[in-house]
Design an enzyme around this catalytic site. Structure first.
Site, PDB file in Angstrom:
ATOM      1  N   VAL A   1      29.399  82.608  56.016  1.00  0.00           N
ATOM      2  CA  VAL A   1      29.414  84.266  56.113  1.00  0.00           C
ATOM      3  C   VAL A   1      28.442  84.735  54.986  1.00  0.00           C
ATOM      4  O   VAL A   1      28.356  84.251  53.868  1.00  0.00           O
ATOM      5  CB  VAL A   1      30.894  84.503  55.857  1.00  0.00           C
ATOM      6  CG1 VAL A   1      30.868  86.175  55.541  1.00  0.00           C
ATOM      7  CG2 VAL A   1      31.837  84.225  56.869  1.00  0.00           C
TER       8      VAL A   1
ATOM      9  N   ASN B   1       8.406  68.953  57.877  1.00  0.00           N
ATOM     10  CA  ASN B   1       7.773  67.914  58.487  1.00  0.00           C
ATOM     11  C   ASN B   1       6.149  68.153  58.723  1.00  0.00           C
ATOM     12  O   ASN B   1       5.706  68.476  57.583  1.00  0.00           O
ATOM     13  CB  ASN B   1       8.315  67.592  59.939  1.00  0.00           C
ATOM     14  CG  ASN B   1       9.796  67.368  59.908  1.00  0.00           C
ATOM     15  OD1 ASN B   1      10.073  66.684  59.029  1.00  0.00           O
ATOM     16  ND2 ASN B   1      10.626  67.715  60.633  1.00  0.00           N
TER      17      ASN B   1
ATOM     18  N   GLY C   1      23.249  80.433  48.388  1.00  0.00           N
ATOM     19  CA  GLY C   1      24.505  81.455  47.761  1.00  0.00           C
ATOM     20  C   GLY C   1      23.560  81.634  46.278  1.00  0.00           C
ATOM     21  O   GLY C   1      22.563  80.902  46.157  1.00  0.00           O
TER      22      GLY C   1
END
Length: 568
Positions: free
Chosen positions: A296, A456, A507
């Site tokens: 979320v 990559n 976060g």
């Protein structure tokens, strides 16, 4: 003639020769003339540091810096996993000088609920890939890029692409040879009598007997693209060269990227990508019941400055709170209550986004998504769930990976139903930039935009080209970071330089993630000071209704009509 006189003349000639050569050198390079020009230019200024001013004056006549050495090194990322560091050394004014370095983490496709042996094999594969990447950087790439100018990004990326193609062809040839050897071995053993019945072998199901078959045929999952061991060296070197070019040019990396994208035309204004701040990391493994939500995320409105961090406890590697829920509404109601308690209104002051990661939920035996423990829904049913969810919680303005990339019919349905209300974002379908571009089209299901990851064999030129193509087809671009993160903040500069609409960094906790948010704050301050900061613009895409015959597997977004967010 006396021998002594001849020796004296020869000695005098030897003494005069260096002075004559020096005079010729200075004459050829017009040193006295330029020295006089420099002194005449500096005389009215009366500089306090005359030698410093002279050094600055003559520096513009020096040769452009060139790459003299690349150094690859194995380091650790924020999760303790192996990562690649690439250092760039250049010859600047006849001296070897370390210019910069970048760290790029290896990428993993292993889901959270993978078996221990699968996780162990993935860790071993990543370790081998980083070791090979270090060898590539220190040996062939070091020799190949020597004496090139770090500001010539296109030439460097072209050479890197050619080298990667060569290594890929070598791998294919090796695989082909191994297959031929295996077939030859099988042919030699084919003369051995076959056993008609092996102990423990399951009997075939009798006709009419009910078995564990899918209730409805669903498109099978596309096989994961194989990653060439060592390809991380391509992405790491390309990004390191870009940062070196910016350092040599004395400009920030984001401006260097923007100049590359716009053919050296400096943009008059630049827009910061809005951060998707992960607040909750919803576990998808036991004992948690809810599986449909992985993250979320909070999205600030376009008018709000980015300087609003809040601390969290019980932090995951994504830098956010770890939680588990029993149903889909619980985390959303919690967020709504938390915002109300601090005086924020969802849908006006802040918005939410949900990362569904639906590709991790499919039960192929049943042909359905397991959205809750023991609760299964078909792709059509899950579209109805999303429609009901957005209607009930209109402050959700983005759904990331709401469906598997193979469910293209359902992608089309959900875009027509919700495209004008929120962003429908494909992340799993856009993991490999090399597979996204096909004949000037974006080879993903119908969607509002994609999450791009710099991993990559991706090169800076590839990222610039693809984001330009996305802009032309009205997709939005979100730059995301892999789960294993380092403290290198280049991703933020890339997002600002290519003009990404959002940036997905995790976060507001853990050093490797906060570093990137701090870099975003620094760029915001710099652009505002230079008066080149343009406010972001959030507009949804209203997808036109299409007939059933037009819904093909190669759907590309049609020219959309755009609806703005509700006024702030």
């Amino acid at each position: 003639m006396e021998p002594g006189g001849r020796r004296r003349r020869e000695q005098q000639q030897r003494l005069r020769r260096p002075r004559q050569e020096a005079a010729g050198y200075y004459r050829d390079h017009r040193v006295p003339q330029r020295m006089e020009e420099a002194l005449n230019a500096l005389f009215p200024q009366r500089p306090a540091d005359l030698y410093g001013e002279l050094a600055n004056y003559f520096s513009k006549f020096s040769k452009a810096p060139v790459i003299c050495k690349l150094v690859g090194r194995k380091v650790l990322d924020g999760l303790g996993q192996p990562a690649l560091e690439v250092e760039i050394y250049c010859t600047v004014k006849n001296y070897e000088k370390r210019i910069c370095s970048t760290v790029i983490s290896s990428h993993s496709q292993i889901p959270e609920n993978a078996l221990p042996e699968t996780t162990e094999a993935d860790e071993q594969g990543r370790n081998d890939s980083v070791n090979t990447a270090v060898e590539w950087v220190n040996e062939p790439l070091n020799t190949m890029l020597r004496d090139l100018e770090p500001t010539d990004q296109c030439k460097v990326d072209k050479m890197l692409g050619e080298y990667f193609t060569k290594k890929l062809e070598e791998k294919k040839e090796l695989q082909k040879q191994e297959e031929e050897d295996a077939e030859a071995t099988l042919a030699l053993t084919s003369c051995t009598p076959s056993v008609t019945s092996l102990p423990g072998k399951k009997k075939a199901a009798k006709p009419g007997k009910k078995g564990a078959v899918a209730e409805r045929m669903i498109p099978p999952a596309e096989p994961a693209e194989s990653v060439l061991c060592g390809s991380l060296a391509i992405a790491g070197t390309s990004l390191a060269i870009a940062r070196a070019g910016a350092t040599i040019s004395h400009i920030p990396l984001y401006l260097h990227i923007a100049l590359l994208k716009h053919d050296q035309d400096s943009p008059k204004e630049m827009t910061l990508p809005l951060p998707m701040v992960t607040l909750l990391n919803c576990e998808k493994i036991s004992p948690a019941k809810l599986k449909l939500v992985k993250e979320v995320m909070l999205i600030p409105p376009v008018q709000l400055s980015l300087k609003q961090p809040r601390a969290l406890k019980r932090i995951s590697h994504l830098g956010c709170l770890i939680t588990g829920w029993d149903n889909l509404e619980q985390p959303l109601l919690l967020m709504q209550t938390a915002c109300n308690n601090i005086g924020l209104e969802l849908g006006t002051d802040v918005y939410l986004a949900i990362n569904c990661a639906a590709h991790e939920l499919m039960d192929y035996a049943k042909g359905k998504y397991e959205i809750l423990t023991g609760t299964f829904k078909s792709p059509d049913e899950i579209v109805e769930i999303y429609v009901e969810l957005i209607n009930k919680f209109p402050f959700i303005i983005a759904l990331i990976d709401p469906l598997r990339k193979e469910d293209r019919q359902q992608w089309s349905d959900i875009c027509c139903a919700l495209g004008s209300k929120c962003y429908l974002i494909a992340e799993d379908a856009a993991t490999y930039i090399s597979k996204l571009k096909t004949d000037q089209n974006i080879n993903v299901p119908m969607c509002s935009g994609v999450v791009l990851k710099y991993i990559n064999q991706t090169k800076v030129s590839d990222l610039i080209e693809l984001t330009g193509l996305l802009d032309g087809q009205r997709h939005i671009t979100i730059l995301g970071s892999p789960d294993g993160e380092s403290s290198d903040d280049s991703l933020v500069d890339l997002a600002v330089g290519v003009g990404a609409r959002f940036i997905k960094l995790g976060g507001l906790s853990r050093g490797e993630r906060v570093t990137k948010y701090n870099r975003l704050l620094a760029i915001e301050e710099e652009l505002a000071k230079n008066r080149t900061l343009r406010e972001a613009n959030l507009e949804f895409i209203a997808f036109a209704e299409e007939s059933q015959s037009e819904k093909q597997l190669s759907d590309v977004i049609p020219p959309p009509k755009q609806d703005s967010l509700p006024p702030q």
